[in-house]
Design an enzyme around this catalytic site. Sequence first.
Site, PDB file in Angstrom:
ATOM      1  CB  CYS A 138     -21.669  -8.478 -18.083  1.00  0.00           C
ATOM      2  SG  CYS A 138     -22.619  -9.684 -17.168  1.00  0.00           S
ATOM      3  N   GLY A 189       0.791  -1.224   0.000  1.00  0.00           N
ATOM      4  CA  GLY A 189       0.000   0.000   0.000  1.00  0.00           C
ATOM      5  C   GLY A 189       0.821   1.270   0.000  1.00  0.00           C
TER       6      GLY A 189
END
Lengths: 363, 268, 294
Positions: free
Chosen positions: C267, C33
């Site tokens: 989708c 991160g």
Amino acid sequence: MYVAVKGGEAAIDNAHALLAEARRGDPAVPDLTVAQIREQMTLAVDRVMAEGSLYDPDLAALALKQARGDAVEAIFLVRAFRTTLPRLAHSLPVETGEMRAKRRISATFKDIPGGQILGPTFDYTHRLLDFALLDGETPPAAASAAAGPEAMPRVVDILGREGLIEADRPAPEGAEAGDLTRAPLEFPAGRDVRLQNLARGDEGFVLGLAYSSQRGFGSTHPFAGEIRVGTVEVEIVPEELGFPIVVGRVELTECQMISQFKGSKTQPPQFTRGYGLTFGHNERKAMAMAIVDRSLRADEFDEERRYPAQDEEFVLGHTDNVEASGFLQHLKLPHYVDFQGELVNIRALRRATQSARKQETAE
Amino acid sequence: MNLVATAAVLDDDPPLLSVRGLGKSYGGALGCRAVSFDLWPGEVLGIVGESGSGKSTLLNCLSGQVAADAGEILYRDRMGATADFLTLPEPKRRALLRGEWGLVHQNPRDGLRLRVSAGANIGERLMAQGARHYGDIRAEATGWLSRVEIDTARTDDLPIRFSGGMQQRLQIARTLVTGPRLVFMDEPTGGLDVSVQARLLDLIRGLVDELGAACVIVTHDLAVARLLAHRLMVMKGGEVVEAGLTDQVLDDPHHPYTQLLVSSVLQV
Amino acid sequence: MNAPDTGYNFAYLDEQTKRMIRRAILKAVAVPGYQVPFAGREMPLPYGWGTGGIQVTAAVIGADDTLKVIDQGADDTTNAVSIRRFFQRTAGVATTTETEKATLIQTRHRIPEARLGEHQILVYQVPIPEPLRWMEARESETRKMHALAEYGVMHVRLYEDIAHMGRIVKSYDYPVRVNGRYIMAPSPIPKFDNPKMDRMPALQLFGAGREKRIYAVPPYTRVESLDFEDHPFEIQTWSEGCALCGATDSYLDEVVTDDRGGRMMVCSDTDHCDKRRAAGHSGPMAAPYGETPR
């Protein structure tokens, strides 16, 4: 029945073909050669070299041709080529004091050792369209400047001998100049990195910043101490030789801006410097760069930083037109997934407000 | 509510804050010099002087907004450990500034986020300390708005639309919500109407009393100092020229400069 | 000058640059991160169009990799086509549109619906890597805030949403906390995709070219979306399923079918939709499978 929109592959191929066709224009008109661009669109070539940070007039001219004359697109092409080149050596600092100048002016002294040389400049032309150029041009022979071997000391050095202007601070022992193409920009950036960033920066943006500071958004009270345009030798020291050898000459524009500084209790009043340097002939850019350089030195002189041109993060973060143009234009890419998220949101919010309103009226 | 108990000022209690030989100059120009004092829990210290006397520089050094170049600021934290604020590593300094310490700026715009709601302004310090229940944070925020006499209907309004007096009260609520042990205030009533000033002073006095926070208040207004401060330091030319209990200093000033200050107030 | 297709190294970047990028990736994997600054290069594609993702892909791709590139979940959007072609041309690797068959997937704005496996790497294109940029414009300040984990302002923004609109309205690029430490921008994927990041078996790499940052989420790493205890994180839902394959658990795109308010939901992940239709699922507007040119 619905058939989803398809055909990205074919669309791209067609678009590229159309681009090539648009670039060529009317086939009845002769194809523009790269040599023509290099020789006759020199200032465009110079800008592409400066902001593309690659000194190669042929490639810059090619990039301009390929980019249909769009400077930022051409700069982008040159950058994307340059980035793949191996780094063979670092040059020694170029000695602009020994420049073979084709133009050299000072706004601070009427006469200076080595003289003022006007050279090829638009400065005193009348900006009237010259319809004679429609039919092709054979320029009259210019009186060749009798540029003798007379030395041309830098104007700032003349002031420096009296201590009237701050001395250039020597780099710390063993310090290597930063390089934005090899290390990411970090704040606070050193002056070396700042200057490199500005030299590669978009001419229009740097001009606008310099102009804003002139208009009072962080005034630096600049004088054009000296502007010189000409060629200098580039030297490297090959490891196996151990002494410098000349590998070529490049044309540069250098600007030394002289700014005021009031002094403090410990420092007597002195002029201060702003510095601009670009590849090729580009006075507007070199002057703007010098003013912005001086603006960004506010902290060194305990000046209040209030305006954009004094704000390093603001300036350095936004000079690069390859970055800026790309990011701005990426808005053309599809964002429908994100937009769908917002649609779901806004409908839910509107439903919530409507049902609240209904409930209110019911009560 | 996380209240700190008011500590009685006893002689054998160690001070909360001990400042020794604090100094700061700006490129040769003097800010303040050789300032020393102690501050005990729950005590309110007033720093008075004209503009240019160095009182704001002193406050800025104490509250970490400006780096002092001499001296030490010894602070005894909630765990009882004492450290020099000036040499603390930055993470610890910043942790102090958003936890045990609070700072009320003269201009509330410097201490508020003007473009987030009043509620979020108060909630920010709570969230920074790990509060994660929206309902609780909001309840705390509205509770504090009432305490500083702001209509709770304005909880979701942006402070940029508040009057100067309301902004200042909001800033005080935002600062005090986490129950700081030490609060710095820079001319908290400066720039406000006289009628608004009086109400705000009452409010500050009540809250500081209630929370038992130690407080350093910079003001050029001796009336403010008399109302709020237990002790006073008088500054001139960057140095402390007189210090003592507030009533003593104001009723029986010794230094000629203090005498001048006091008499000029009386003339008004 | 070399001819365009032969004058460049495998996958365009020179080996030195690739090593530099790999070092940044290793650091990013080691500190999940955390945004690792790297000396991003100019790429022959514009900034903001995936240069960060392309550099990461170029640095990790090998001759035996199979590459899939998607934009908005689809393989055939123009930008996906362009990037896929770039690697076909400069690296000559095999490409696929099938999620399961890819070893390396470069994406803009989506995570595939199919669960990714340990053998796969997902490379995200990141326009703005700094999640704190919402509240603080200055890089020098945001780096300090990350270093000291001063993340109070993140919740200020979420608080404001609830105070003004009754709910958290951030719908994409929804901030997450990685491995309990760094707050990270997941790139502008819809928040629908956030839960897929949590403990994903595949390695997730993020490249921001213009901002010159690389960050990573190693396999099986905890990724939590920020929220409040009493306003927990939620993902988008639709009242209808995909008009073509009938899926009710996938992210749907809205397609406007006429100018009289007609629309349908399909989708966003084209491969997912295809697979479902091949398996015999169908929605209300589907042509029999095999008859529509996909």
